[in-house]
Design an enzyme around this catalytic site. Structure first.
Site, PDB file in Angstrom:
ATOM      1  N   SER A 195       0.785  -1.229   0.000  1.00  0.00           N
ATOM      2  CA  SER A 195       0.000   0.000   0.000  1.00  0.00           C
ATOM      3  C   SER A 195       0.813   1.274   0.000  1.00  0.00           C
ATOM      4  O   SER A 195       0.310   2.325  -0.391  1.00  0.00           O
ATOM      5  CB  SER A 195      -0.938   0.008   1.211  1.00  0.00           C
ATOM      6  N   LYS A 206     -12.119   0.424  -1.476  1.00  0.00           N
ATOM      7  CA  LYS A 206     -11.185   1.094  -2.379  1.00  0.00           C
ATOM      8  C   LYS A 206     -11.743   1.079  -3.801  1.00  0.00           C
ATOM      9  O   LYS A 206     -12.535   1.937  -4.158  1.00  0.00           O
ATOM     10  CB  LYS A 206      -9.804   0.467  -2.249  1.00  0.00           C
ATOM     11  N   HIS A 255      -5.474  -3.680  -2.465  1.00  0.00           N
ATOM     12  CA  HIS A 255      -5.141  -2.689  -3.486  1.00  0.00           C
ATOM     13  C   HIS A 255      -5.017  -3.297  -4.883  1.00  0.00           C
ATOM     14  O   HIS A 255      -4.611  -2.610  -5.820  1.00  0.00           O
ATOM     15  CB  HIS A 255      -3.845  -1.979  -3.103  1.00  0.00           C
TER      16      HIS A 255
END
Length: 397
Positions: free
Chosen positions: A185, A245, A213
């Protein structure tokens, strides 16, 4: 004389301020849009994890509003009491199909998923091998499990194999787990998952991969990096992904086998003892899946923007570490200097948050740029011009 709690907090905060590591909350108009307003100033936002631009998409907003009208604002209970609805079941089935796994299980946040799953699987007789740059939630899960936790050098297959070899010859009676992010990240680089999975198979270790991610952003049609591995490897891999996300909502999910899901329903404490995700968030995540399945090339377009931006920064002379994704660090090193650059960028119209210890190691402070598919080419050129100007003024390039 014994310190009071107030004195302890004051002294701790004084030390944090002295090291230029003090943090404050900054209220934003819209934290997930390409352009935001802060204290009345319009700024280009390069700090959001809304990677696909779904958080403010009309399709998600409409779906969330309709779910509130039909089901209300909250479930009022944990899944095992009265908080498991048809929406939960529908979303889990869609997520499992999206990931190409037998089952999925929802959690209320990525942090809870990581802590709960690792602590449920590993125990005092077991050994966990964890990448040294894993997310804090993975680290905390390793600690809370009570297992013997060891870190291996970042993405080092040699170091990991050496530790696996030591585990196999030590006479250890418990299980061995390997825990890694697929996309890291803060550095934006990739774990060598195929090689790690092969080592786990060779040494009979169970692999846990955090795809927070990667899901929605990388892999075939945005299905993540685990999806690139042979299907035969998935039986001994548990994948954790987030909905907060790329999917633009909130929550997280495990994807894996039916056995894994049944086990976690009965053992994972954050799942058992937490109120379930509310209807609006479930509906928004379902809408995000619709959008991604309708436009499977969207993750590829995001990566094209990221490659252009990253290459441009490198050509200007900035250090972007080993980034290969939509997360692009600009390494500065000193925390105070990093704060100064973030402040200068903000004065010029660019919102990019300074990342400092303990989020990153001492001496590795940086700006963390995170690109969104909703950023235009003009946005990126605007950002590059400002970064070049401020970087030159500060003697960084």
């Amino acid at each position: 004389m014994k310190r009071t709690a107030q004195e302890f907090m004051q002294q701790r905060l004084h030390a944090i301020r002295h090291r230029h590591l003090f943090r404050q909350l900054s209220p934003l108009s819209h934290g997930s849009t390409p352009w935001i307003s802060v204290d009345g100033h319009k700024l280009l936002n390069l700090s959001s994890n809304n990677y696909l631009g779904f958080a403010d998409h009309p399709h998600l907003k409409q779906a969330a509003s309709a779910a509130i009208e039909q089901y209300g604002c909250g479930t009022g209970s944990s899944r095992l009491i009265a908080g498991s609805t048809f929406l939960h079941q529908q979303l889990e089935a869609r997520l499992a199909a999206f990931k190409g796994h037998e089952q999925a299980l929802l959690f209320t946040s990525g942090y809870q998923a990581n802590v709960g799953i690792i602590a449920a699987l590993a125990g005092p007789r077991d050994i966990i091998l964890s990448d040294e740059l894993n997310h804090a939630s993975l680290i905390d899960g390793c600690r809370l499990s009570g297992a013997q936790s060891r870190t291996y050098a970042h993405c080092s297959l040699i170091a990991l194999q050496q530790q696996l070899e030591e585990c196999s010859t030590s006479g250890q009676r418990g299980l061995t787990f390997v825990v890694t992010d697929s996309v890291f990240s803060m550095d934006g680089d990739l774990a060598p998952l195929a090689e790690i999975a092969a080592l786990c198979e060779r040494y009979q270790a169970f692999l846990i991969v955090d795809e927070a991610h990667a899901s929605g952003c990388l892999g075939p049609a945005g299905r993540g990096l685990v999806a690139q591995l042979p299907q035969s490897a998935h039986e001994n891999i548990l994948t954790i992904s987030t909905l907060s996300k790329a999917f633009g909502s909130i929550g997280a999910f495990m994807s894996g086998t039916t056995l894994m899901k049944d086990f976690l329903i009965n053992v994972a404490r954050p799942f058992i003892f937490t109120t379930s995700l509310p209807p609006a968030d479930l509906a928004a995540s379902l809408a995000a899946l619709d959008l991604l399945e309708e436009d499977p090339d969207l993750p590829g377009r995001l990566q094209q923007k990221a490659a252009f931006f990253r290459t441009s920064l490198q050509q200007l002379g900035f250090d972007t570490l080993a980034s290969a994704t939509h997360i692009i660090p600009l390494l500065i090193g000193d925390a105070e200097r990093t704060m100064h650059m973030a402040a200068h960028l903000r004065e010029e119209g660019l919102y990019a948050v300074a990342i400092r210890p303990p989020t990153v190691p001492m001496g590795a402070s940086r700006l963390r740029f995170s690109l969104m598919a909703s950023h235009t080419d003009e946005d990126l050129f605007f950002a590059l011009d400002i970064i070049k100007k401020v970087g030159s003024q500060m003697g960084l390039v």
